[in-house]
Write a protein that holds these residues in place. Structure first.
Motif, PDB file in Angstrom:
ATOM      1  N   HIS A  57      -7.363  -9.333 -11.966  1.00 42.93           N
ATOM      2  CA  HIS A  57      -7.283  -7.993 -12.524  1.00 42.93           C
ATOM      3  C   HIS A  57      -7.523  -6.970 -11.423  1.00 42.93           C
ATOM      4  N   ASP A  58      -6.666  -5.951 -11.382  1.00 36.52           N
ATOM      5  CA  ASP A  58      -6.854  -4.853 -10.454  1.00 36.52           C
ATOM      6  C   ASP A  58      -7.750  -3.793 -11.076  1.00 36.52           C
ATOM      7  N   LEU A  59      -8.392  -3.047 -10.211  1.00 37.56           N
ATOM      8  CA  LEU A  59      -9.078  -1.838 -10.637  1.00 37.56           C
ATOM      9  C   LEU A  59      -8.044  -0.718 -10.623  1.00 37.56           C
ATOM     10  N   VAL A  60      -7.879  -0.015 -11.724  1.00 36.73           N
ATOM     11  CA  VAL A  60      -6.871   1.029 -11.823  1.00 36.73           C
ATOM     12  C   VAL A  60      -7.551   2.387 -11.730  1.00 36.73           C
ATOM     13  N   VAL A  61      -7.138   3.152 -10.737  1.00 34.49           N
ATOM     14  CA  VAL A  61      -7.700   4.477 -10.514  1.00 34.49           C
ATOM     15  C   VAL A  61      -6.574   5.502 -10.700  1.00 34.49           C
ATOM     16  N   PRO A  62      -6.638   6.340 -11.731  1.00 31.56           N
ATOM     17  CA  PRO A  62      -5.612   7.379 -11.876  1.00 31.56           C
ATOM     18  C   PRO A  62      -5.611   8.300 -10.659  1.00 31.56           C
ATOM     19  N   LEU A  63      -4.436   8.735 -10.257  1.00 30.27           N
ATOM     20  CA  LEU A  63      -4.346   9.673  -9.136  1.00 30.27           C
ATOM     21  C   LEU A  63      -5.129  10.938  -9.460  1.00 30.27           C
ATOM     22  N   HIS A  64      -5.837  11.471  -8.467  1.00 27.46           N
ATOM     23  CA  HIS A  64      -6.492  12.760  -8.638  1.00 27.46           C
ATOM     24  C   HIS A  64      -5.442  13.817  -8.988  1.00 27.46           C
ATOM     25  N   TYR A  65      -5.856  14.813  -9.741  1.00 29.78           N
ATOM     26  CA  TYR A  65      -4.929  15.813 -10.258  1.00 29.78           C
ATOM     27  C   TYR A  65      -4.109  16.456  -9.141  1.00 29.78           C
ATOM     28  N   PHE A  66      -4.752  16.907  -8.075  1.00 30.55           N
ATOM     29  CA  PHE A  66      -4.039  17.627  -7.028  1.00 30.55           C
ATOM     30  C   PHE A  66      -3.293  16.697  -6.074  1.00 30.55           C
ATOM     31  N   ASP A  67      -3.491  15.383  -6.172  1.00 35.44           N
ATOM     32  CA  ASP A  67      -2.701  14.431  -5.393  1.00 35.44           C
ATOM     33  C   ASP A  67      -1.354  14.142  -6.052  1.00 35.44           C
ATOM     34  N   ASN A  68      -1.291  14.390  -7.360  1.00 37.37           N
ATOM     35  CA  ASN A  68      -0.178  13.897  -8.165  1.00 37.37           C
ATOM     36  C   ASN A  68       0.905  14.968  -8.322  1.00 37.37           C
ATOM     37  N   ASN A  69       1.578  15.280  -7.223  1.00 38.90           N
ATOM     38  CA  ASN A  69       2.687  16.228  -7.311  1.00 38.90           C
ATOM     39  C   ASN A  69       3.909  15.690  -6.571  1.00 38.90           C
ATOM     40  N   THR A  70       5.027  16.326  -6.810  1.00 42.05           N
ATOM     41  CA  THR A  70       6.292  15.843  -6.263  1.00 42.05           C
ATOM     42  C   THR A  70       6.307  15.851  -4.741  1.00 42.05           C
ATOM     43  N   MET A  71       5.632  16.832  -4.128  1.00 45.18           N
ATOM     44  CA  MET A  71       5.607  16.905  -2.672  1.00 45.18           C
ATOM     45  C   MET A  71       4.895  15.696  -2.079  1.00 45.18           C
ATOM     46  N   PHE A  72       3.707  15.384  -2.591  1.00 46.85           N
ATOM     47  CA  PHE A  72       2.925  14.298  -2.010  1.00 46.85           C
ATOM     48  C   PHE A  72       3.513  12.922  -2.310  1.00 46.85           C
ATOM     49  N   THR A  73       4.242  12.778  -3.430  1.00 49.12           N
ATOM     50  CA  THR A  73       4.871  11.488  -3.719  1.00 49.12           C
ATOM     51  C   THR A  73       6.199  11.325  -2.991  1.00 49.12           C
ATOM     52  N   SER A  74       6.664  12.400  -2.337  1.00 48.37           N
ATOM     53  CA  SER A  74       7.969  12.357  -1.657  1.00 48.37           C
ATOM     54  C   SER A  74       7.854  12.275  -0.143  1.00 48.37           C
ATOM     55  N   ILE A  75       6.616  12.184   0.388  1.00 44.94           N
ATOM     56  CA  ILE A  75       6.413  12.245   1.830  1.00 44.94           C
ATOM     57  C   ILE A  75       5.505  11.107   2.286  1.00 44.94           C
ATOM     58  N   THR A  76       5.930  10.412   3.318  1.00 45.55           N
ATOM     59  CA  THR A  76       5.073   9.460   4.006  1.00 45.55           C
ATOM     60  C   THR A  76       4.708  10.044   5.363  1.00 45.55           C
ATOM     61  N   MET A  77       3.420   9.961   5.716  1.00 44.55           N
ATOM     62  CA  MET A  77       2.916  10.518   6.963  1.00 44.55           C
ATOM     63  C   MET A  77       2.700   9.401   7.985  1.00 44.55           C
ATOM     64  N   HIS A  78       3.066   9.689   9.246  1.00 41.71           N
ATOM     65  CA  HIS A  78       2.856   8.747  10.349  1.00 41.71           C
ATOM     66  C   HIS A  78       2.078   9.464  11.447  1.00 41.71           C
ATOM     67  N   ALA A  79       0.846   9.055  11.676  1.00 44.65           N
ATOM     68  CA  ALA A  79       0.041   9.591  12.779  1.00 44.65           C
ATOM     69  C   ALA A  79       0.143   8.592  13.929  1.00 44.65           C
ATOM     70  N   ILE A  80       0.816   8.998  14.998  1.00 42.35           N
ATOM     71  CA  ILE A  80       1.181   8.077  16.073  1.00 42.35           C
ATOM     72  C   ILE A  80       0.450   8.455  17.354  1.00 42.35           C
ATOM     73  N   MET A  81      -0.237   7.472  17.923  1.00 40.57           N
ATOM     74  CA  MET A  81      -1.006   7.669  19.155  1.00 40.57           C
ATOM     75  C   MET A  81      -0.471   6.723  20.221  1.00 40.57           C
ATOM     76  N   VAL A  82      -0.149   7.266  21.379  1.00 42.25           N
ATOM     77  CA  VAL A  82       0.369   6.461  22.489  1.00 42.25           C
ATOM     78  C   VAL A  82      -0.741   6.296  23.519  1.00 42.25           C
ATOM     79  N   TYR A  83      -1.056   5.056  23.843  1.00 40.60           N
ATOM     80  CA  TYR A  83      -2.118   4.743  24.814  1.00 40.60           C
ATOM     81  C   TYR A  83      -1.517   4.073  26.042  1.00 40.60           C
ATOM     82  N   ASP A  84      -1.954   4.493  27.213  1.00 37.58           N
ATOM     83  CA  ASP A  84      -1.452   3.918  28.464  1.00 37.58           C
ATOM     84  C   ASP A  84      -2.297   2.729  28.891  1.00 37.58           C
ATOM     85  N   GLU A  85      -2.569   1.864  27.959  1.00 38.41           N
ATOM     86  CA  GLU A  85      -3.310   0.625  28.191  1.00 38.41           C
ATOM     87  C   GLU A  85      -2.797  -0.426  27.207  1.00 38.41           C
ATOM     88  N   ILE A  86      -3.066  -1.687  27.510  1.00 44.32           N
ATOM     89  CA  ILE A  86      -2.715  -2.769  26.596  1.00 44.32           C
ATOM     90  C   ILE A  86      -3.872  -2.958  25.617  1.00 44.32           C
TER      91      ILE A  86
END
Length: 480
Positions: A14-43
């Motif tokens: 069984h999963d724990l079901v958490v309803p989306l917070h009110y201000f999270d649940n809009n068309t803008m936020f469900t239509s966008i995926t964010m990518h925070a990309i960091m480039v490091y000059d090391e392995i």
């Protein structure tokens, strides 16, 4: 609403079901995926990066970042596995190993860095479209549809390894986090990497919405009330701009503002305010950059054209008065907005005065009372797209938007403890980029931050052809 239990068809438990917070649940936020990309000059060790981020997400109250998105009775719900496993991991993960130097890879060689940044004058230094597929993957999720139809966690990690560098991409569906929530994720991920997991605080508002009544108790009108687009005005704006919003080709560019030039802008803005008798007015770098770049962004417009400059602002500090406890991370969307309404001619008059007006708007619209009033307007206009930002100005305006990630400090994420070769000094990214999947706002800009050398970086999506106006002005070396 508190969390409750249900059975997921894709899981044995069984999963724990958490309803989306009110201000999270809009068309803008469900239509966008964010990518925070960091480039490091090391392995860096990709498995160590994966394991430690997973360890953070598996912690009590942090596990919502590993939720699966499902359609519920009232929009979307987050289904959090009771126990993460190899078949249902805490994060989506992909590692790409390339047996070459970063400079030998065509797309990677186009990525700018603090080392190659211009020294004296700002410039367009790259096109994120050139490195999007490398950093994000050809099959990267874009909108809620890519999550609802799968068992994909809302948070993911992609690591691209070269012989001499590593690209680290944390990505998430926008419903899960804003920029300051990203800061909490990054800060606490570093604590796990450094063996300091015991210091990680619990999240606030994990299984219930602390902002559920925000906007229901207004005590004063919003400062710009009466200047918002009416439903007819919104329709007129949509008719004029709908094509550029939904269908027209967007062009993305990266702008570097060198530290030396930034100092010139500060002096110019300060002197212009002094000349107008506003000696005591405080300005931030954000005010100055927003004013300076807005003048470039409006450069193609006729003098009397109405323009609106809109900025996203975190509400967290103001809401600590009553809704959010200080010192606990609230990993969600917690945004309000401020707008400055001008004509193109007024924008051109003075960098300092425009920066000062932007600062006055931030100060005025960021009070607890004004946040309540603004979100009351958001609630009143929530149908049918959900609690979307309210637009202010005229239906024939040119509207641009900003989000400043400086306080998220992505440029200062120290991943030295993940290096394959041990080092005793911090390791910061040589470049940070933010890539947006799904719907790209037609004239939106992100100030990705200030690097360790004092250079500022900005990225934006514009309708086709508009970047050429900015590039011409930059080539003229205009400093005001």
């Amino acid at each position: 609403m508190a969390a409750h239990e249900t059975h997921s068809n894709m899981a044995a438990e069984h999963d724990l079901v958490v309803p989306l917070h009110y201000f999270d649940n809009n068309t803008m936020f469900t239509s966008i995926t964010m990518h925070a990309i960091m480039v490091y000059d090391e392995i860096l060790d990709p498995e160590r990066l994966r394991a430690t981020l997973s360890q953070l997400v598996e912690r009590e109250t942090w596990q919502k970042l590993g939720a699966r998105l499902r359609k519920g009775k009232h929009g979307h719900d987050l289904h959090v596995p009771r126990k993460f496993s190899s078949s249902r991991p805490a994060i989506a993960y992909r590692h790409v190993s390339l047996d070459m130097l970063k400079a030998e890879h065509h797309a990677a060689s186009l990525i700018p860095s603090s080392k190659s940044a211009p020294k004296e004058r700002p410039a367009l230094v790259g096109n994120p479209e050139d490195w999007t597929e490398l950093c994000c993957g050809a099959d990267a999720p874009k909108t809620s549809a890519d999550y609802v139809g799968s068992d994909r966690p809302v948070t993911g990690l992609r690591v691209v390894s070269f012989k001499d560098a590593t690209i680290v991409n944390i990505h998430w569906l926008h419903i899960a986090a804003d920029a300051m929530a990203l800061k909490a994720i990054l800060d606490n991920w570093v604590l796990v990497l450094e063996g300091r997991a015991a210091e990680i605080p619990s999240q606030y508002g994990f299984d219930e919405d602390p902002l559920r009544e925000l906007g229901l108790h207004t005590t004063e009108p919003f400062d710009l009330a009466g200047l918002e687009l009416s439903k007819w005005g919104t329709a007129a704006y949509a008719l004029r701009n709908g094509y550029s919003i939904a269908l027209a080709k967007k062009e993305s560019r990266t702008v570097c503002i060198p530290a030396l030039f930034m100092e010139k802008l500060r002096k110019t803005a300060r002197q212009e305010l002094n000349d107008q008798g506003r000696r005591e007015q405080f300005l931030t770098d954000n005010d100055i950059i927003t004013a300076w770049f807005s003048r470039l962004a409006f450069s193609h417009l006729p003098p009397e054209k109405p323009v609106t400059i809109m900025q996203a602002m975190s509400m967290r500090r103001a809401l600590e008065q009553d809704l959010l406890p200080p010192g606990r991370p609230f990993v969600s969307n917690c945004l309000t907005f401020t707008s400055v309404l001008k004509t193109k001619n007024e924008v051109d008059m003075s960098l300092g005065l425009l920066a000062g007006d932007i600062r006055q708007g931030v100060n005025k619209h960021g009070t607890r009372e004004q946040i309540e009033a603004y979100n009351g307007m958001v609630r009143a206009n929530a149908w049918p797209l959900g609690p979307m930002p309210v637009f202010f100005g005229q239906s024939n305006m040119h509207h641009i938007g900003y989000s400043n990630w400086k306080k998220a400090q992505v440029n200062l994420v120290d991943l030295s403890t993940a290096c394959v070769t041990k080092r005793n000094s911090p390791l910061y990214p040589s470049f940070v980029t933010q890539i947006q999947g799904g719907i790209a706002y037609p004239d939106g800009f992100i100030i990705t931050g200030e690097d360790a050398q004092g250079n500022y970086w900005l990225e934006g999506y514009r309708p086709g052809g508009l970047w050429s106006h900015v590039e011409k002005l930059l080539e003229r070396d205009i400093a005001s």
